[in-house]
Design an enzyme around this catalytic site. Structure first.
Site, PDB file in Angstrom:
ATOM      1  N   ARG A   1      -9.170  -2.764  -4.120  1.00 31.99           N
ATOM      2  CA  ARG A   1     -10.087  -3.897  -4.035  1.00 31.99           C
ATOM      3  C   ARG A   1     -11.504  -3.388  -4.278  1.00 31.99           C
ATOM      4  O   ARG A   1     -11.844  -2.276  -3.867  1.00 31.99           O
ATOM      5  CB  ARG A   1     -10.020  -4.570  -2.652  1.00 31.99           C
TER       6      ARG A   1
ATOM      7  N   HIS B   1      -8.729  -6.747 -13.564  1.00 32.35           N
ATOM      8  CA  HIS B   1      -7.737  -6.937 -12.481  1.00 32.35           C
ATOM      9  C   HIS B   1      -6.338  -7.211 -13.070  1.00 32.35           C
ATOM     10  O   HIS B   1      -5.728  -8.249 -12.808  1.00 32.35           O
ATOM     11  CB  HIS B   1      -8.158  -8.086 -11.546  1.00 32.35           C
TER      12      HIS B   1
HETATM   13  P1  NDP Z   1       0.903  -1.506   1.734  1.00 31.20           P
HETATM   14  O1  NDP Z   1       0.480  -2.330   2.909  1.00 31.20           O
HETATM   15  O2  NDP Z   1       2.349  -1.347   1.472  1.00 31.20           O
HETATM   16  O3  NDP Z   1       0.265  -0.039   1.856  1.00 31.20           O
HETATM   17  C1  NDP Z   1      -1.025   0.195   2.274  1.00 31.20           C
HETATM   18  C2  NDP Z   1      -1.223   1.702   2.454  1.00 31.20           C
HETATM   19  O4  NDP Z   1      -2.603   1.924   2.798  1.00 31.20           O
HETATM   20  C3  NDP Z   1      -0.375   2.286   3.588  1.00 31.20           C
HETATM   21  O5  NDP Z   1       0.114   3.548   3.226  1.00 31.20           O
HETATM   22  C4  NDP Z   1      -1.390   2.419   4.741  1.00 31.20           C
HETATM   23  O6  NDP Z   1      -1.116   3.484   5.633  1.00 31.20           O
HETATM   24  C5  NDP Z   1      -2.656   2.744   3.961  1.00 31.20           C
HETATM   25  N1  NDP Z   1      -3.838   2.413   4.749  1.00 31.20           N
HETATM   26  C6  NDP Z   1      -4.273   1.191   5.144  1.00 31.20           C
HETATM   27  N2  NDP Z   1      -5.414   1.303   5.859  1.00 31.20           N
HETATM   28  C7  NDP Z   1      -5.691   2.632   5.899  1.00 31.20           C
HETATM   29  C8  NDP Z   1      -6.746   3.380   6.485  1.00 31.20           C
HETATM   30  N3  NDP Z   1      -7.732   2.790   7.182  1.00 31.20           N
HETATM   31  N4  NDP Z   1      -6.720   4.720   6.363  1.00 31.20           N
HETATM   32  C9  NDP Z   1      -5.724   5.339   5.684  1.00 31.20           C
HETATM   33  N5  NDP Z   1      -4.705   4.677   5.081  1.00 31.20           N
HETATM   34  C10 NDP Z   1      -4.700   3.339   5.195  1.00 31.20           C
HETATM   35  O7  NDP Z   1       0.153  -2.147   0.485  1.00 31.20           O
HETATM   36  P2  NDP Z   1       0.596  -2.131  -1.057  1.00 31.20           P
HETATM   37  O8  NDP Z   1       0.900  -0.723  -1.445  1.00 31.20           O
HETATM   38  O9  NDP Z   1       1.625  -3.163  -1.332  1.00 31.20           O
HETATM   39  O10 NDP Z   1      -0.757  -2.645  -1.750  1.00 31.20           O
HETATM   40  C11 NDP Z   1      -1.979  -1.940  -1.586  1.00 31.20           C
HETATM   41  C12 NDP Z   1      -3.132  -2.755  -2.148  1.00 31.20           C
HETATM   42  O11 NDP Z   1      -3.109  -2.726  -3.567  1.00 31.20           O
HETATM   43  C13 NDP Z   1      -3.111  -4.244  -1.822  1.00 31.20           C
HETATM   44  O12 NDP Z   1      -3.600  -4.479  -0.508  1.00 31.20           O
HETATM   45  C14 NDP Z   1      -4.030  -4.789  -2.876  1.00 31.20           C
HETATM   46  O13 NDP Z   1      -5.358  -4.761  -2.389  1.00 31.20           O
HETATM   47  C15 NDP Z   1      -3.903  -3.814  -4.034  1.00 31.20           C
HETATM   48  N6  NDP Z   1      -3.244  -4.431  -5.210  1.00 31.20           N
HETATM   49  C16 NDP Z   1      -3.942  -4.486  -6.391  1.00 31.20           C
HETATM   50  C17 NDP Z   1      -3.373  -5.020  -7.528  1.00 31.20           C
HETATM   51  C18 NDP Z   1      -4.096  -4.991  -8.851  1.00 31.20           C
HETATM   52  O14 NDP Z   1      -3.666  -5.626  -9.808  1.00 31.20           O
HETATM   53  N7  NDP Z   1      -5.182  -4.278  -8.996  1.00 31.20           N
HETATM   54  C19 NDP Z   1      -2.014  -5.599  -7.503  1.00 31.20           C
HETATM   55  C20 NDP Z   1      -1.344  -5.442  -6.217  1.00 31.20           C
HETATM   56  C21 NDP Z   1      -1.959  -4.893  -5.112  1.00 31.20           C
HETATM   57  P3  NDP Z   1       0.203   3.456   6.584  1.00 31.20           P
HETATM   58  O15 NDP Z   1       1.372   3.441   5.646  1.00 31.20           O
HETATM   59  O16 NDP Z   1       0.125   4.717   7.360  1.00 31.20           O
HETATM   60  O17 NDP Z   1       0.106   2.191   7.385  1.00 31.20           O
END
Ligand code: NDP
Length: 304
Positions: free
Chosen positions: A219, A267
């Site tokens: 994001r 995007h």
């Molecule tokens: P998930 O919820 O499956 O994974 C999120 C990951 O981020 C997890 O490993 C989590 O850690 C980690 N995380 C979250 N907060 C923190 C933090 N404060 N410190 C360290 N690690 C953190 O999400 P997705 O993989 O499905 O998607 C990720 C993002 O990708 C979406 O939220 C979206 O914003 C973006 N996206 C963008 C797209 C595009 O076209 N550009 C399309 C689809 C998604 P833990 O596993 O330990 O909880």
């Protein structure tokens, strides 16, 4: 809240005596008769008016559009669309750009313009190009696994420690510096939460080695735009590939558009496929009505 292009598909999928599909802004409906909401970034306060609401389904993987609404009804389950094909698309995007960087393709593009026949030594993936993935979730995990298959050194950073073949796991704020210190390319796949907003700032970028590249498919709010530009202009960063922005569409006057070290895409790293999403939504509704446990429930307290 459903893009018009999805409307016909939506009607075809759901039309039944039990379920009506209503298109917000296109059709009239009574807010107090709506059971399920499907959307991405509804106006703040909108969901609160749907007093019979049972389930909220996000057709995007990121749910900050719901959770930044101060009146979001947190007692109602929120499910987010996940789909292996979306994760594969995201993995293609990051892999493609990592390979363009690693294989120095931009230099060959310039040589061709001259034209100039000039060979360059490649850094070795196995010990000279280290790629870091910020966020090892549904999508980041798949990206990391695929990059490891190309022989790159791959690390991931998440809240909890992870175990993916060929991927070194770093966890939590205490390990962020050690993670960044080794990354020649770092790709962000984190959700937007209060903890990740402005994460990629001057201090963060200073931890990367000289000449590193930054890829953002998460994001736009993760990045302090001016700090990124300063790190590129000073020569500390080699370049950046940006798919997401604080304001979308990216305003035409924004300096990212014309910066020689930045690649901008609109995007598109992963685009939700309406057919997959509608099948997913139908399945969610059936599962919910059967009283069975739903997958992909968002933890509204942690924010993703
Ligand atoms: P998930 O919820 O499956 O994974 C999120 C990951 O981020 C997890 O490993 C989590 O850690 C980690 N995380 C979250 N907060 C923190 C933090 N404060 N410190 C360290 N690690 C953190 O999400 P997705 O993989 O499905 O998607 C990720 C993002 O990708 C979406 O939220 C979206 O914003 C973006 N996206 C963008 C797209 C595009 O076209 N550009 C399309 C689809 C998604 P833990 O596993 O330990 O909880």
């Amino acid at each position: 809240m459903v893009p018009p292009a999805w409307a016909a598909l939506g009607h075809a999928t759901f039309a039944s005596p039990a379920h009506d599909v209503l298109l917000h802004g296109k059709e009239s409906y009574r807010p107090e008769e709506v059971d399920y909401f499907v959307g991405f970034r509804p106006p703040h306060g909108f969901l609160k008016k749907l007093t019979r609401l049972k389930l909220v389904i996000s057709f995007g993987a990121g749910v900050e559009g719901f959770l930044t609404d101060p009146e979001f009804p947190k007692d109602i389950p929120l499910v987010r669309f996940t789909d292996p094909s979306l994760a594969y698309e995201m993995a293609q995007y990051v892999t493609m750009h990592a390979l363009i960087i690693h294989r120095q393709q931009r230099a060959f593009d310039e040589f061709q313009k001259a034209p100039l026949w000039r060979q360059l030594m490649m850094p070795r993936a196995t010990d000279q190009t280290h790629i870091g993935i910020l966020g090892l979730g549904e999508i980041g995990g798949k990206i990391a696994e695929r990059l490891a298959l190309y022989g790159f050194q791959v690390s991931g950073w998440s809240k909890a420690r992870k175990s993916f073949p060929g991927v070194k796991s770093f966890a939590g704020q205490n390990e962020l510096k050690a993670f960044l210190n080794q990354c020649h390319i770092v790709a962000a796949v984190l959700p937007q939460t209060p903890e990740t907003i402005d994460l990629v700032n001057r201090d963060f970028l200073a931890q990367l080695p000289q000449g590193a590249w930054f890829i953002n498919v998460a994001r736009g709010t993760l990045v302090v735009d001016d700090d990124l530009i300063a790190a590129l202009d000073s020569g500390h960063l080699g370049g950046a590939v940006l798919d997401v922005f604080r304001t979308e569409p990216l305003p035409t006057e924004h300096p990212f558009w014309r910066h020689s070290k930045i690649t901008v895409t609109p995007h598109v790293a992963g685009i939700t496929d309406p057919r997959m999403a509608l099948a997913y939504i139908g399945n969610c509704v059936r599962t919910f009505e059967a009283g069975e446990p739903l997958a992909d429930i968002v933890d509204v307290t942690r924010g993703y």
